[in-house]
Design a protein around this motif. Structure first.
Motif, PDB file in Angstrom:
ATOM      1  N   GLU B 553     -42.846 -49.086 -77.560  1.00 54.30           N
ATOM      2  CA  GLU B 553     -43.341 -50.464 -77.498  1.00 54.30           C
ATOM      3  C   GLU B 553     -44.448 -50.584 -76.480  1.00 54.30           C
ATOM      4  OE1 GLU B 553     -39.172 -52.733 -78.249  1.00 54.30           O
ATOM      5  OE2 GLU B 553     -40.392 -53.432 -76.565  1.00 54.30           O
ATOM      6  N   ALA B 554     -44.167 -50.023 -75.292  1.00 49.88           N
ATOM      7  CA  ALA B 554     -45.165 -50.115 -74.218  1.00 49.88           C
ATOM      8  C   ALA B 554     -46.448 -49.419 -74.643  1.00 49.88           C
ATOM      9  CB  ALA B 554     -44.627 -49.494 -72.946  1.00 49.88           C
ATOM     10  N   GLU B 555     -46.277 -48.262 -75.286  1.00 51.36           N
ATOM     11  CA  GLU B 555     -47.459 -47.517 -75.711  1.00 51.36           C
ATOM     12  C   GLU B 555     -48.251 -48.312 -76.730  1.00 51.36           C
ATOM     13  OE1 GLU B 555     -47.876 -42.790 -76.261  1.00 51.36           O
ATOM     14  OE2 GLU B 555     -46.818 -43.856 -77.852  1.00 51.36           O
ATOM     15  N   GLU B 556     -47.527 -48.947 -77.686  1.00 52.83           N
ATOM     16  CA  GLU B 556     -48.241 -49.725 -78.708  1.00 52.83           C
ATOM     17  C   GLU B 556     -48.942 -50.907 -78.095  1.00 52.83           C
ATOM     18  OE1 GLU B 556     -45.339 -50.597 -81.635  1.00 52.83           O
ATOM     19  OE2 GLU B 556     -45.314 -48.554 -82.394  1.00 52.83           O
ATOM     20  N   ALA B 557     -48.326 -51.490 -77.055  1.00 54.02           N
ATOM     21  CA  ALA B 557     -48.959 -52.640 -76.426  1.00 54.02           C
ATOM     22  C   ALA B 557     -50.109 -52.196 -75.538  1.00 54.02           C
ATOM     23  CB  ALA B 557     -47.931 -53.418 -75.615  1.00 54.02           C
ATOM     24  N   GLY B 558     -50.246 -50.883 -75.330  1.00 58.07           N
ATOM     25  CA  GLY B 558     -51.353 -50.366 -74.536  1.00 58.07           C
ATOM     26  C   GLY B 558     -51.213 -50.664 -73.063  1.00 58.07           C
ATOM     27  N   ILE B 559     -49.955 -50.775 -72.586  1.00 62.61           N
ATOM     28  CA  ILE B 559     -49.772 -51.084 -71.167  1.00 62.61           C
ATOM     29  C   ILE B 559     -49.122 -49.879 -70.512  1.00 62.61           C
ATOM     30  CG2 ILE B 559     -48.813 -52.734 -69.542  1.00 62.61           C
ATOM     31  CD1 ILE B 559     -48.410 -54.634 -71.894  1.00 62.61           C
ATOM     32  N   ALA B 560     -49.609 -49.509 -69.308  1.00 65.54           N
ATOM     33  CA  ALA B 560     -49.047 -48.353 -68.618  1.00 65.54           C
ATOM     34  C   ALA B 560     -47.612 -48.632 -68.198  1.00 65.54           C
ATOM     35  CB  ALA B 560     -49.907 -48.045 -67.391  1.00 65.54           C
ATOM     36  N   LEU B 561     -46.785 -47.576 -68.344  1.00 68.69           N
ATOM     37  CA  LEU B 561     -45.360 -47.747 -68.057  1.00 68.69           C
ATOM     38  C   LEU B 561     -44.956 -46.832 -66.917  1.00 68.69           C
ATOM     39  CD1 LEU B 561     -42.689 -49.005 -69.079  1.00 68.69           C
ATOM     40  CD2 LEU B 561     -42.441 -47.037 -70.549  1.00 68.69           C
ATOM     41  N   LEU B 562     -44.272 -47.375 -65.920  1.00 69.11           N
ATOM     42  CA  LEU B 562     -43.755 -46.565 -64.829  1.00 69.11           C
ATOM     43  C   LEU B 562     -42.233 -46.550 -64.909  1.00 69.11           C
ATOM     44  CD1 LEU B 562     -45.890 -48.080 -61.926  1.00 69.11           C
ATOM     45  CD2 LEU B 562     -46.237 -45.879 -63.006  1.00 69.11           C
ATOM     46  N   HIS B 563     -41.646 -45.399 -64.584  1.00 70.46           N
ATOM     47  CA  HIS B 563     -40.189 -45.303 -64.663  1.00 70.46           C
ATOM     48  C   HIS B 563     -39.545 -45.530 -63.321  1.00 70.46           C
ATOM     49  CE1 HIS B 563     -40.795 -43.244 -68.523  1.00 70.46           C
ATOM     50  NE2 HIS B 563     -39.679 -43.863 -68.782  1.00 70.46           N
ATOM     51  N   LYS B 564     -38.450 -46.318 -63.339  1.00 65.64           N
ATOM     52  CA  LYS B 564     -37.682 -46.441 -62.112  1.00 65.64           C
ATOM     53  C   LYS B 564     -36.903 -45.160 -61.916  1.00 65.64           C
ATOM     54  CE  LYS B 564     -36.302 -51.068 -62.992  1.00 65.64           C
ATOM     55  NZ  LYS B 564     -35.501 -52.210 -62.790  1.00 65.64           N
ATOM     56  N   PRO B 565     -36.768 -44.676 -60.692  1.00 61.46           N
ATOM     57  CA  PRO B 565     -37.302 -45.261 -59.458  1.00 61.46           C
ATOM     58  C   PRO B 565     -38.777 -44.910 -59.277  1.00 61.46           C
ATOM     59  CG  PRO B 565     -36.052 -43.283 -58.968  1.00 61.46           C
ATOM     60  CD  PRO B 565     -35.949 -43.497 -60.440  1.00 61.46           C
ATOM     61  N   VAL B 566     -39.587 -45.881 -58.810  1.00 56.04           N
ATOM     62  CA  VAL B 566     -41.003 -45.608 -58.652  1.00 56.04           C
ATOM     63  C   VAL B 566     -41.287 -45.300 -57.183  1.00 56.04           C
ATOM     64  CG1 VAL B 566     -43.320 -46.458 -59.028  1.00 56.04           C
ATOM     65  CG2 VAL B 566     -41.454 -47.294 -60.440  1.00 56.04           C
ATOM     66  N   PRO B 567     -41.689 -44.078 -56.883  1.00 52.90           N
ATOM     67  CA  PRO B 567     -42.019 -43.781 -55.486  1.00 52.90           C
ATOM     68  C   PRO B 567     -43.229 -44.606 -55.058  1.00 52.90           C
ATOM     69  CG  PRO B 567     -41.986 -41.781 -56.831  1.00 52.90           C
ATOM     70  CD  PRO B 567     -41.917 -42.929 -57.754  1.00 52.90           C
ATOM     71  N   ALA B 568     -43.261 -44.960 -53.766  1.00 54.74           N
ATOM     72  CA  ALA B 568     -44.321 -45.846 -53.288  1.00 54.74           C
ATOM     73  C   ALA B 568     -45.713 -45.278 -53.555  1.00 54.74           C
ATOM     74  CB  ALA B 568     -44.143 -46.107 -51.792  1.00 54.74           C
ATOM     75  N   GLU B 569     -45.849 -43.990 -53.368  1.00 59.07           N
ATOM     76  CA  GLU B 569     -47.172 -43.377 -53.549  1.00 59.07           C
ATOM     77  C   GLU B 569     -47.624 -43.480 -55.010  1.00 59.07           C
ATOM     78  OE1 GLU B 569     -49.139 -42.391 -51.170  1.00 59.07           O
ATOM     79  OE2 GLU B 569     -50.648 -41.768 -52.620  1.00 59.07           O
ATOM     80  N   THR B 570     -46.666 -43.231 -55.933  1.00 56.27           N
ATOM     81  CA  THR B 570     -47.001 -43.344 -57.360  1.00 56.27           C
ATOM     82  C   THR B 570     -47.412 -44.766 -57.687  1.00 56.27           C
ATOM     83  OG1 THR B 570     -45.279 -41.733 -57.763  1.00 56.27           O
ATOM     84  CG2 THR B 570     -46.141 -42.888 -59.688  1.00 56.27           C
ATOM     85  N   LEU B 571     -46.703 -45.728 -57.118  1.00 55.42           N
ATOM     86  CA  LEU B 571     -47.022 -47.125 -57.396  1.00 55.42           C
ATOM     87  C   LEU B 571     -48.420 -47.448 -56.893  1.00 55.42           C
ATOM     88  CD1 LEU B 571     -46.052 -49.831 -58.431  1.00 55.42           C
ATOM     89  CD2 LEU B 571     -45.220 -50.355 -56.145  1.00 55.42           C
ATOM     90  N   ARG B 572     -48.698 -46.988 -55.654  1.00 56.05           N
ATOM     91  CA  ARG B 572     -50.007 -47.273 -55.086  1.00 56.05           C
ATOM     92  C   ARG B 572     -51.102 -46.716 -55.993  1.00 56.05           C
ATOM     93  NH1 ARG B 572     -54.006 -45.138 -52.828  1.00 56.05           N
ATOM     94  NH2 ARG B 572     -53.134 -43.054 -52.848  1.00 56.05           N
ATOM     95  N   ARG B 573     -50.867 -45.478 -56.453  1.00 51.83           N
ATOM     96  CA  ARG B 573     -51.889 -44.861 -57.284  1.00 51.83           C
ATOM     97  C   ARG B 573     -52.025 -45.573 -58.622  1.00 51.83           C
ATOM     98  NH1 ARG B 573     -50.375 -39.503 -58.261  1.00 51.83           N
ATOM     99  NH2 ARG B 573     -49.936 -39.291 -56.088  1.00 51.83           N
TER     100      ARG B 573
END
Lengths: 217, 581
Positions: B553-573
Motif C-alpha cells: 500500500e505504502a509503495e503504491e501510494a509512493g510514500i517512503a515507509l520506515l519500520h519501527k523501531p526507527v533509530p534516531a539517525e535513520t529518522l534524521r536521514r
C-alpha cells in the motif's frame, strides 16, 4: 547447558547445510534450524524463541534491509547477525543501523568464517575488519578494556546490561521491561554508556564493541 | 507536397495545411491597415466623385475584408472541405479582394495627377504586401495581383480624363508591367523559401523522434547490463561461498595428515577462484560503466595505515620488509572503497613480484594533492613491456599461465579505476631496480573532523515544521522530544481529522505519520487528505506492521515507509532526504 538455538534464513539449501556442519563443528550443542526465506522465518519466530537469527541479505522476495527490519519487528528481543555476499562498507553500515548485531561476509576465507562464527557463538560482535576502520566513530579513541566480557571501566553492571541489550538491537521499551526499570532510566544509562564508549548512537556502539571485542552475554 | 487526408495529426501536417495556417494568420493582420488605406483613397476622390459612391465602395471594401477575416481565419479548421478546395476558396476571396480594390480605379479619370499617383502608390504597396501574406503561392497571389496591378497598368496606358497624356504616363504603365514581373519573381522565391523551411522542419522532427528512440534504447540496454551484472555477481559467487563454508567445516574435523593437506589446497583453490571471479566481475562492471563514485573526505593516515596492516603479514611471509610513511593529518577527497581497491591491487602486485628487499607504502603532500605511492625492490618492468602491463590478462614472466598467480587483471582494474576517479597514475620502473607506482589524490578542501563529543543533539534542521500523527499519546510525545532534539518544530495530531485541522492552520514542512491509526483511520489516508489542502508536502510513514499488504500500500501510494523501531539517525536521514526532494 543447552547450546544456542539458531535460526538461519538463507535461500541456498547447500549453504544452510554447510553452515550447520560448521556450527556444530565449533560447538556441538548448537541447534540450528534453516529456512529458505522471510515468510518461513516469520512463521518460525512466531512460535519459537531463538537465541540468534542469521540472515542472508540476498534472497528472492523480501530481502536486504527490509527483511532485516521485518524480522526485527517480529522478534525485537532476538539479535540478528547478517550474512552477505557483499562486504560493502555502506551495506554493513545500513545493516547495523537497522538493528543487526553483526555482519559476516560470505566471501571471507574459511579461516575467517570459522573465526567469525566462533566469535558470534561466544556472544561477541563480529564486523569485517576492513569496515571497522571506515565505520562511524572510527576516529574516536576507544576506552581500554581488560578482557573480553569484562565491564568497561566506569560503568556499573546495570549499565553494561543496558549496553548489551541495546547492542543486540532491543528497543528501549523492551530493555526497560526485561531489566524492570523505566524507559527513562534506560535512556539515562545509555547516555552514560555512549559517553564511556565515545560514541553517539547504537550503530557507533556496535562498531566500538566489535573493535573492543565486547561480549554481549 | 504529399496530399494527405484532411484532419491528419500535427505530426504529419502537409505543406498545404501549413499554408492555410499562414493565410489565416495574415488574414487577421491585414484588414485594418488596408481599410485605412482605402479610406485615404476614398478621401482623395472626395470632391470629384459623389459621396454615396465613395461610401458604398468603402462599405464594400469593409465587408469583403470582414468576410476574408472570418473565412480565412476558420479555413484551417474547416475539415469537411479537402485542402485543395479550401485553397480554392482562399484564391476566390483573394480575387474578390483584388477586384474590390481595383474598383477604386473607377475614380481614376476624375482625380488630378497627384492624387492618381498617390492612389497608385497605395495599390502597389498592397500588391507588394500580398507577396508576404500569400507566401507567394501563385494562384492566390495572382488572384489579387491581376485585378489590382492589371487595372493600374491599363488605366495608366489609356489615361481617360487626361487631355494629352505624355511620355510620363506611358512609361509609368510600362514600369508597372516590369514591376508586375518582379513581383511574380519575388512571389515564386518566397514560396520556395516557405516550402524549404517547412521541409527542413519536417526532417528535423523526424530526426528528433529517431534520436529519442535511440536514447531510450541505449538507456534500456544500460539498465539490462546493470541487472545482468548484479545477477551474475550473486549467482556466480554463491557456489564459492558454499565451498568456503564446507571447507571451513571440514577443516574443523579431526583429519589425518594427507586429508588435512587436501583440505588446505582445496581452500586455497576456492579462494583463488573467488578472487579471480571478483576481478572479472569488477572489470565487467567498470567497462559497463555501472560503477558509481561516492566521494567523501577521508583521513589519509588512518586509511593507509589499515592497508599497511594488511601488507605487513603478507610481506613478512616472503621475508620482505614493509615500510610506511604518511603525514600526520591529511584529508583527501576520494571514494575510499575505490582508492582502496587501487592500492590493494598495487600492494598485492608489489609483494608478488618482489623476492627480496622491501615494499614501501608512502604519501607525501604536493601542492593541492597527496602523492600516494607503492614502491618495491622487485625485478622491475623492462621499458618495452611498460605499456603492456596494464592490459587485461597480461602477465610478465608467466608463460605457463600458472593460475595461482592471478589472471593478470590487477593493473587493468587499477587503470580503469584511476580513470573513473580522474586520478593521475604514474609508473617508474627498471629491470633490477624495482617499481614505483604513484597516484595523485586531491586534498580535501576543508578539514571535516567532527569532534568526538558531537552528539545527535546538534540541531540538524532549522525549525522544520513536522506534523506528527499517531494514535498513541506516549509515542506522540516521544516523537516530539526526538524531533525537537533535531531542531524541528512538532505539531501533534491523533488522526486524520486533527491532522487536517492542524494543516489548515499552518502548512507543515513534513508529515510523520503512523500507518495504523484508530479504528478504520490509516496513515495513507491522512497523507492524502492533507495533500489535498497542501499538495506536495513530503511525508514519511512509520509502521510496526510487518504485513506485506501494508508495504505494498505504502509503495503504491509512493510514500517512503520506515519500520519501527526507527533509530534516531535513520529518522534524521529519512527526514533530510524527504525534505530535499
Amino acid at each position: 547447558m543447552a547450546g544456542l538455538r539458531i535460526l538461519l534464513v538463507d535461500d541456498h539449501t547447500l549453504f544452510r547445510e554447510g553452515l550447520r556442519h560448521l556450527l556444530t563443528a565449533i560447538d556441538e550443542r548448537v541447534r540450528m534450524e534453516g529456512v529458505p526465506g522471510c515468510t518461513e522465518a516469520l512463521e518460525r519466530l512466531s512460535t519459537t524463541a531463538y537465541d540468534l537469527v542469521l540472515l542472508d541479505f540476498k534472497m528472492p522476495g523480501l530481502q536486504g534491509v527490509e527483511a532485516l527490519a521485518t524480522l526485527r519487528s517480529a522478534a525485537p528481543s532476538t539479535p540478528v547477525v547478517v550474512l552477505s555476499g557483499e562486504d560493502d562498507a555502506r551495506i554493513v553500515h545500513a545493516a547495523i543501523e537497522c538493528g543487526a548485531m553483526g555482519f559476516i561476509p560470505k566471501s571471507s576465507t574459511s579461516e575467517v568464517l570459522i573465526q567469525a562464527m566462533r566469535l558470534v557463538l561466544a556472544h561477541g560482535v563480529y564486523l569485517p575488519p576492513a569496515v571497522l576502520e571506515s565505520g562511524p566513530g572510527a576516529r574516536a579513541p576507544l576506552p581500554p578494556v581488560e578482557a573480553p566480557g569484562a565491564p568497561l571501566p566506569g560503568l556499573t553492571p546495570r549499565q553494561m546490561d543496558v549496553l548489551r541489550c541495546v547492542l543486540k538491537g532491543k528497543p528501549n521499551k523492551i530493555v526497560a521491561r526485561e531489566l524492570n526499570v523505566s524507559e527513562a532510566t534506560v535512556k539515562t544509562h545509555l547516555t552514560a554508556v555512549f559517553d564511556a564508549l565515545g560514541v553517539r548512537n547504537r550503530t557507533e556502539a556496535v562498531y566500538a564493541a566489535a573493535k573492543l571485542g565486547l561480549r554481549i552475554a | 507536397m504529399t496530399p494527405e487526408r484532411p484532419g491528419s495529426s500535427s505530426a504529419s501536417i502537409t505543406l498545404e495545411e501549413e499554408l492555410l495556417r499562414l493565410l489565416a494568420r495574415q488574414g487577421r493582420r491585414v484588414p485594418l491597415p488596408v481599410f485605412l488605406a482605402s479610406c485615404v483613397i476614398a478621401a482623395l476622390a472626395l470632391d470629384k466623385v459623389p459621396t454615396w459612391v465613395l461610401a458604398g465602395w468603402l462599405v464594400l471594401v469593409a465587408v469583403v475584408l470582414a468576410i476574408r477575416w472570418t473565412v480565412l481565419g476558420r479555413l484551417p479548421q474547416l475539415e469537411r472541405f479537402s485542402v485543395r478546395e479550401r485553397l480554392k476558396i482562399a484564391a476566390l476571396l483573394s480575387a474578390v479582394n483584388g477586384v474590390t480594390h481595383g474598383l477604386s480605379l473607377a475614380f481614376f479619370p476624375f482625380i488630378p495627377p497627384f492624387e492618381r499617383a498617390l492612389q497608385s502608390m497605395l495599390l502597389i504597396s498592397a500588391c507588394a504586401g500580398s507577396v508576404a501574406t500569400t507566401a507567394g503561392y501563385m494562384p492566390i497571389f495572382l488572384a489579387y495581383l491581376v485585378p489590382t496591378l492589371g487595372s493600374l497598368i491599363v488605366l495608366w496606358a489609356w489615361n481617360p480624363g487626361i487631355a494629352d497624356p505624355g511620355w510620363i504616363e506611358y512609361s509609368t504603365s510600362g514600369l508597372m508591367v516590369l514591376l508586375g514581373a518582379v513581383f511574380v519573381a519575388l512571389a515564386r522565391d518566397s514560396f520556395r523559401l516557405f516550402r524549404e523551411s517547412f521541409e527542413i522542419r519536417l526532417q528535423q522532427s523526424g530526426l528528433n523522434r529517431q534520436l529519442a528512440a535511440a536514447l531510450e534504447d541505449a538507456e534500456a540496454a544500460n539498465r539490462a547490463k546493470t541487472r545482468f551484472l548484479a545477477a551474475a555477481s550473486h549467482d556466480l559467487r554463491q557456489p564459492t561461498h558454499t565451498l568456503s563454508i564446507f571447507g571451513a567445516a571440514l577443516s574443523m574435523r579431526t583429519l589425518d595428515e594427507s586429508s588435512r593437506e587436501i583440505v588446505r589446497h582445496m581452500n586455497t583453490a576456492v579462494q583463488a577462484l573467488a578472487s579471480q571471479l571478483d576481478a572479472l566481475l569488477d572489470i565487467s562492471k567498470l567497462d559497463a560503466g555501472v560503477v558509481r563514485v561516492n566521494r567523501a573526505p577521508v583521513a589519509l593516515r588512518g586509511f593507509l595505515e589499515r592497508l599497511y596492516e594488511e601488507l605487513k603479514p603478507a610481506a613478512q611471509q616472503k621475508g620482505l620488509a614493509a615500510t610506511f610513511e604518511c603525514p600526520q593529518d591529511g584529508m583527501v577527497e576520494i571514494d575510499p572503497m575505490l582508492l582502496e581497491r587501487i592500492l590493494r591491487n598495487l600492494l598485492d602486485n608489489a609483494v608478488k613480484y618482489t623476492e627480496s628487499g622491501e615494499v614501501r607504502l608512502e604519501a607525501r603532500r604536493q601542492n593541492g594533492s597527496f602523492m600516494v605511492s607503492v614502491a618495491d625492490t622487485g625485478r622491475g618492468i623492462p621499458e618495452a613491456e611498460q605499456a603492456r602491463v596494464f592490459e587485461e590478462f597480461y602477465q610478465l614472466e608467466n608463460p605457463e599461465r600458472d593460475r595461482t598467480r592471478g589472471l593478470g587483471l590487477g593493473l587493468a582494474i587499477v587503470k580503469r579505476l584511476a580513470h573513473l576517479l580522474g586520478l593521475q597514475l604514474e609508473m617508474v620502473s627498471a629491470p633490477g631496480e624495482g617499481t614505483r607506482f604513484t597516484i595523485a589524490v586531491p586534498a580535501a578542501l576543508h578539514r571535516l573532523q567532527p569532534p568526538p563529543s558531537a552528539s545527535l543533539s546538534r540541531p540538524a534542521f532549522n525549525s522544520l515544521h513536522v506534523l506528527v500523527v499517531d494514535d498513541e499519546a506516549e509515542i506522540r510525545l516521544a516523537m516530539k522530544t526526538l524531533l525537537e532534539g533535531l531542531g524541528c518544530r512538532a505539531t501533534l495530531a491523533e488522526g486524520t481529522e486533527q491532522a487536517l485541522a492542524a494543516a489548515r492552520a499552518a502548512r507543515p514542512d513534513l508529515m510523520l505519520v503512523d500507518l495504523r491509526l484508530r479504528d478504520v483511520d490509516n496513515g495513507i489516508a491522512t497523507v492524502r487528505a492533507v495533500r489535498e489542502i497542501h499538495p506536495h508536502v513530503p511525508a514519511l510513514l512509520i509502521s510496526g506492521d510487518i504485513a506485506t499488504e501494508r508495504l505494498r500500500e505504502a509503495e503504491e501510494a509512493g510514500i517512503a515507509l520506515l519500520h519501527k523501531p526507527v533509530p534516531a539517525e535513520t529518522l534524521r536521514r529519512a527526514i533530510a532526504e524527504a525534505v530535499a526532494q
